[in-house]
Design a protein around this motif. Structure first.
Motif, mmCIF file in Angstrom:
data_model
loop_
_atom_site.group_PDB
_atom_site.id
_atom_site.type_symbol
_atom_site.label_atom_id
_atom_site.label_comp_id
_atom_site.label_asym_id
_atom_site.label_seq_id
_atom_site.Cartn_x
_atom_site.Cartn_y
_atom_site.Cartn_z
ATOM 1 N N CYS A 140 2.768 14.099 0.794
ATOM 2 C CA CYS A 140 2.459 15.304 1.566
ATOM 3 C C CYS A 140 0.996 15.737 1.479
ATOM 4 C CB CYS A 140 3.365 16.440 1.102
ATOM 5 S SG CYS A 140 3.169 17.936 2.088
ATOM 6 N N ILE A 141 0.455 16.127 2.598
ATOM 7 C CA ILE A 141 -0.952 16.525 2.708
ATOM 8 C C ILE A 141 -1.148 18.019 2.411
ATOM 9 C CG2 ILE A 141 -0.852 17.080 5.203
ATOM 10 C CD1 ILE A 141 -3.717 15.059 3.847
ATOM 11 N N VAL A 142 -0.050 18.790 2.512
ATOM 12 C CA VAL A 142 -0.181 20.259 2.481
ATOM 13 C C VAL A 142 -0.913 20.800 1.241
ATOM 14 C CG1 VAL A 142 1.139 22.430 2.435
ATOM 15 C CG2 VAL A 142 1.728 20.642 4.074
ATOM 16 N N PRO A 143 -0.635 20.300 0.019
ATOM 17 C CA PRO A 143 -1.373 20.848 -1.129
ATOM 18 C C PRO A 143 -2.890 20.663 -0.982
ATOM 19 C CG PRO A 143 0.528 19.604 -1.873
ATOM 20 C CD PRO A 143 0.396 19.343 -0.389
ATOM 21 N N THR A 188 -1.781 26.507 19.136
ATOM 22 C CA THR A 188 -1.323 26.374 17.753
ATOM 23 C C THR A 188 -0.388 25.187 17.600
ATOM 24 O OG1 THR A 188 -1.390 28.779 17.627
ATOM 25 C CG2 THR A 188 -0.267 27.642 15.830
ATOM 26 N N TYR A 189 -0.687 24.317 16.657
ATOM 27 C CA TYR A 189 0.200 23.215 16.276
ATOM 28 C C TYR A 189 0.784 23.526 14.903
ATOM 29 C CZ TYR A 189 -2.183 20.744 20.031
ATOM 30 O OH TYR A 189 -2.674 20.385 21.249
ATOM 31 N N GLY A 190 1.900 22.841 14.553
ATOM 32 C CA GLY A 190 2.380 22.910 13.173
ATOM 33 C C GLY A 190 3.382 24.000 12.890
ATOM 34 N N CYS A 191 3.376 24.460 11.646
ATOM 35 C CA CYS A 191 4.466 25.297 11.133
ATOM 36 C C CYS A 191 4.213 26.784 11.375
ATOM 37 C CB CYS A 191 4.635 25.028 9.641
ATOM 38 S SG CYS A 191 3.180 25.502 8.688
ATOM 39 N N GLN A 192 5.150 27.604 10.903
ATOM 40 C CA GLN A 192 5.016 29.059 11.084
ATOM 41 C C GLN A 192 3.804 29.633 10.370
ATOM 42 O OE1 GLN A 192 8.177 27.800 10.287
ATOM 43 N NE2 GLN A 192 9.721 28.971 11.373
ATOM 44 N N MET A 193 3.371 28.959 9.295
ATOM 45 C CA MET A 193 2.167 29.425 8.598
ATOM 46 C C MET A 193 0.974 29.372 9.547
ATOM 47 S SD MET A 193 3.905 29.115 5.522
ATOM 48 C CE MET A 193 4.582 27.617 6.054
ATOM 49 N N ASN A 194 0.925 28.323 10.348
ATOM 50 C CA ASN A 194 -0.141 28.221 11.343
ATOM 51 C C ASN A 194 0.022 29.269 12.441
ATOM 52 O OD1 ASN A 194 -1.872 26.304 10.367
ATOM 53 N ND2 ASN A 194 -1.673 24.942 12.134
ATOM 54 N N GLU A 195 1.269 29.501 12.854
ATOM 55 C CA GLU A 195 1.526 30.549 13.861
ATOM 56 C C GLU A 195 0.986 31.881 13.350
ATOM 57 O OE1 GLU A 195 3.001 30.300 16.826
ATOM 58 O OE2 GLU A 195 3.802 28.254 16.739
ATOM 59 N N ASN A 206 -5.770 25.379 16.611
ATOM 60 C CA ASN A 206 -5.300 25.535 15.234
ATOM 61 C C ASN A 206 -4.412 24.333 14.911
ATOM 62 O OD1 ASN A 206 -4.785 26.555 12.738
ATOM 63 N ND2 ASN A 206 -3.574 28.306 13.430
ATOM 64 N N THR A 207 -4.931 23.409 14.123
ATOM 65 C CA THR A 207 -4.324 22.075 13.990
ATOM 66 C C THR A 207 -3.365 21.944 12.812
ATOM 67 O OG1 THR A 207 -6.165 21.384 12.609
ATOM 68 C CG2 THR A 207 -6.377 20.968 14.974
ATOM 69 N N CYS A 208 -2.536 20.909 12.864
ATOM 70 C CA CYS A 208 -1.587 20.556 11.799
ATOM 71 C C CYS A 208 -1.835 19.104 11.394
ATOM 72 C CB CYS A 208 -0.163 20.707 12.311
ATOM 73 S SG CYS A 208 1.105 19.991 11.241
ATOM 74 N N ALA A 209 -1.732 18.814 10.096
ATOM 75 C CA ALA A 209 -2.027 17.465 9.605
ATOM 76 C C ALA A 209 -0.827 16.801 8.949
ATOM 77 C CB ALA A 209 -3.190 17.548 8.607
ATOM 78 N N VAL A 210 0.357 17.381 9.113
ATOM 79 C CA VAL A 210 1.475 16.938 8.271
ATOM 80 C C VAL A 210 1.927 15.506 8.567
ATOM 81 C CG1 VAL A 210 3.466 17.830 9.599
ATOM 82 C CG2 VAL A 210 3.531 17.822 7.108
ATOM 83 N N ARG A 211 1.833 15.104 9.833
ATOM 84 C CA ARG A 211 2.168 13.724 10.204
ATOM 85 C C ARG A 211 1.140 13.228 11.210
ATOM 86 N NH1 ARG A 211 6.935 16.220 9.392
ATOM 87 N NH2 ARG A 211 6.666 17.337 11.327
ATOM 88 N N GLY A 251 6.094 31.000 3.394
ATOM 89 C CA GLY A 251 5.287 30.283 2.416
ATOM 90 C C GLY A 251 5.651 28.818 2.499
ATOM 91 N N GLN A 252 4.776 27.912 2.022
ATOM 92 C CA GLN A 252 5.146 26.497 1.994
ATOM 93 C C GLN A 252 6.264 26.281 1.003
ATOM 94 O OE1 GLN A 252 4.962 24.108 3.714
ATOM 95 N NE2 GLN A 252 3.225 24.466 5.060
ATOM 96 N N ASN A 253 6.344 27.173 0.034
ATOM 97 C CA ASN A 253 7.418 27.083 -0.931
ATOM 98 C C ASN A 253 7.717 28.497 -1.416
ATOM 99 O OD1 ASN A 253 9.167 26.516 -2.938
ATOM 100 N ND2 ASN A 253 7.673 25.507 -4.240
ATOM 101 N N THR A 267 -4.492 20.626 2.079
ATOM 102 C CA THR A 267 -5.015 21.432 3.186
ATOM 103 C C THR A 267 -4.853 22.932 2.943
ATOM 104 O OG1 THR A 267 -2.936 21.434 4.421
ATOM 105 C CG2 THR A 267 -4.449 19.623 4.859
ATOM 106 N N ARG A 268 -3.922 23.291 2.065
ATOM 107 C CA ARG A 268 -3.615 24.719 1.861
ATOM 108 C C ARG A 268 -3.949 25.215 0.462
ATOM 109 N NH1 ARG A 268 -2.244 28.101 6.252
ATOM 110 N NH2 ARG A 268 -2.113 26.624 7.947
ATOM 111 N N GLY A 269 -4.333 24.308 -0.430
ATOM 112 C CA GLY A 269 -4.774 24.732 -1.755
ATOM 113 C C GLY A 269 -3.642 25.156 -2.673
HETATM 114 FE FE1 F3S Z 1 1.777 23.707 8.386
HETATM 115 FE FE2 F3S Z 1 1.036 21.400 9.365
HETATM 116 FE FE3 F3S Z 1 -0.567 22.697 7.807
HETATM 117 S S1 F3S Z 1 3.023 21.906 8.667
HETATM 118 S S2 F3S Z 1 0.673 23.900 6.480
HETATM 119 S S3 F3S Z 1 0.160 23.367 9.790
HETATM 120 S S4 F3S Z 1 -0.240 20.530 7.773
#
Ligand code: F3S
Ligand code: SAH
Ligand code: SF4
Length: 462
Positions: free
Chosen positions: A166-169, A10-17, A47-52, A202-204, A171-173
């Motif tokens: 930011c890419i999140v909107p 798992t990469y990325g934030c807690q939402m990905n966790e 489980n990938t992350c795209a934020v940077r 939540g992202q927000n 990738t996460r809808g």
């Molecule tokens: Fe989180 Fe990275 Fe996606 S920070 S919402 S896993 S782009």
């Protein structure tokens, strides 16, 4: 036949966790068991992350490495999931450079993992199933949480803020809140299982509930969760300064359980930059919010995220960021160099008006130097004080030391005592040392009544 084994990276934030826990839950139901390493696994999910850009490079590097494993054991199934899978560029890249991948699915259809896996295992081609938009919120998914006392609970998916970097909107809808009732039930069930440190995600999280009928808000939800017996600490992440309401500040101030850690990502201190980032607050309104937080929650531990080198950022703009950091005096800050993201407006501006790389690096260094000094001073001010900490594990760097966290999320290291197992317990400590990134402490009493987590029983004594 031996049960098939899975490994999820798992990469990325807690939402990905949290998404990984839901994937794991589905795999458990299919008869898989988890594997400690990728070497023994029959299924590997990335489980990938795209934020940077750096997050993407890590995941792509790992996918590249798996080529050899797939050559040696072609029967292994490789699946790529998460935020990068939502980007068309990733699919094109994988098709071209990573034919060893068997399955690609996105953030909106991870609840279909069993069907997707069967499809991929029956096919010779790479199966790609990525939804452009999110469906309805899916409840009652199985889940495999880490054993222990900490648990994450989703309350809102997606993000409607569209900060221009930011890419999140994408990738996460769009934002979708869960109803309050199933959240409360989930937290009650977690408390009954011994989870005592609950983080709502939540992202927000500050926009929680605006889309529900009747509308709800985060303060209301947290006040309900506060009533759940067995939950000792309540956390929330991540919050946007714009929606951080006075009602929420008052709710936190009046609460026994909600953390006094307030993470308010500011991103920049210059008004023109904030405007171009589409953050919808100004330096002045942000500082006013911080004053209101400090007034009602005097022991608040404040943290933030900052981006340096946003397209067009001048030295004067950057000085405004330093000035803001000096005025707020954060306990800690996560600092990032701006990374252009496909499809975002700022990526186009980066093409026309980039801050040169050496300047970006220099600004990052100056910002970190300032913040480190402030973090050190903030920790020094805690010397001699006492607090309850949660013992989260043995320190990775030194197995004679426990790594713990305070309610306000600060790391505290305490010495392990021979024959004493404090894992997953709440323990009173007095702070005896203060560094930039952590405190040291000494136990000054008995732990609170322990939950018996499995991993606690399995831990070897010192
Ligand atoms: Fe989180 Fe990275 Fe996606 S920070 S919402 S896993 S782009
Ligand atoms: N929803 C959260 C942010 C999640 S991303 C929020 O609004 O607070 C975590 C952090 O990554 C952001 O706060 C921001 O500081 C940083 N970030 C996001 N996109 C970035 C980019 N393109 N380049 C550099 N940093 C970025
Ligand atoms: Fe990205 Fe802004 Fe949404 Fe946070 S609020 S996830 S930074 S668009």
């Amino acid at each position: 036949m031996a049960q098939p084994r899975y490994f999820i990276k798992t990469y990325g934030c807690q939402m990905n966790e949290r998404d990984s826990e839901i994937m794991a839950g589905q795999l458990d139901q299919m008869g898989y068991v988890s594997s400690a390493t990728d070497r023994e696994a029959d299924l590997i999910v990335i489980n990938t992350c795209a934020v940077r850009g750096s997050a993407e490079e890590h995941a792509l590097g790992y996918i590249g490495q798996l080529r050899q494993l797939k050559d040696e054991r072609p029967e292994v199934t490789l699946a790529v999931a998460g935020c990068m899978a939502q980007e068309p560029g990733t699919i094109a890249w994988l098709t071209r450079y990573a034919p060893q991948v068997d399955l690609v699915f996105g953030t909106h259809n991870l609840h279909q993992l069993p069907r997707l896996l069967e499809q991929a295992q029956a096919s010779d081609e790479m199966v790609v199933d990525v939804w452009k938009t999110a469906g309805e919120v899916v409840e009652h998914l199985p889940s495999h949480r880490k054993d222990g006392v900490k648990a994450f609970v989703n309350i809102i998916y997606g993000c409607d803020k569209f900060c221009t970097y930011c890419i999140v909107p994408f990738t996460r809808g769009k934002e979708r809140s869960r109803e309050m009732e199933p959240i409360i039930q989930e937290v009650r069930a977690l408390a009954a299982e011994g989870y005592q440190d609950v983080t709502v995600l939540g992202q927000n999280v500050n926009s929680y509930g605006h889309d529900l009928e009747p509308a709800r808000d985060l303060a209301e939800l947290l006040a309900e969760l506060e009533k759940v017996d067995g939950v000792r600490w309540l956390r929330y992440t991540t919050s946007h300064p714009r929606d951080f309401s006075q009602k929420l500040i008052d709710t936190i101030a009046a609460s026994e359980k909600i953390t006094h850690h307030v993470h308010l990502p500011v991103q920049a201190g210059s008004n023109p930059i904030l405007k171009r980032m589409n953050r919808k607050y100004t330096k002045e309104s942000y500082l006013d919010l911080i004053d209101r937080v400090k007034e009602k929650i005097p022991d608040a531990s404040l943290t933030t995220d900052v981006i340096v080198g946003f397209p067009g950022e001048t030295e004067e703009d950057f000085e405004q960021t330093l000035d803001l950091v000096r005025r707020v005096r954060y306990d800690a800050a996560f600092t990032f160099i701006y990374s252009p993201r496909e499809k975002t407006p700022a990526a186009r501006w980066e093409g026309r008006d980039p801050v040169p790389n050496p300047v970006k690096k220099d600004r990052l260094n100056r910002l970190m130097e300032l913040q480190y000094q402030i973090s050190w001073e903030a920790n020094q001010a805690l010397l001699g004080k006492s607090e309850l900490v949660l013992v989260e594990g043995v320190s990775k760097k030194n197995d004679r030391v426990w790594a713990c966290r305070t309610h306000s999320n600060k790391v505290v290291l305490i010495d392990r005592e021979p024959g004493v197992n404090l894992l997953d317990q709440f323990v009173p400590v007095r702070f005896t040392g203060a560094k930039t990134f952590y405190l040291t402490g000494a136990r000054r009493g008995e732990p609170l009544s322990p939950p018996v987590s499995r991993r606690r029983l399995e831990l070897p004594m010192l």
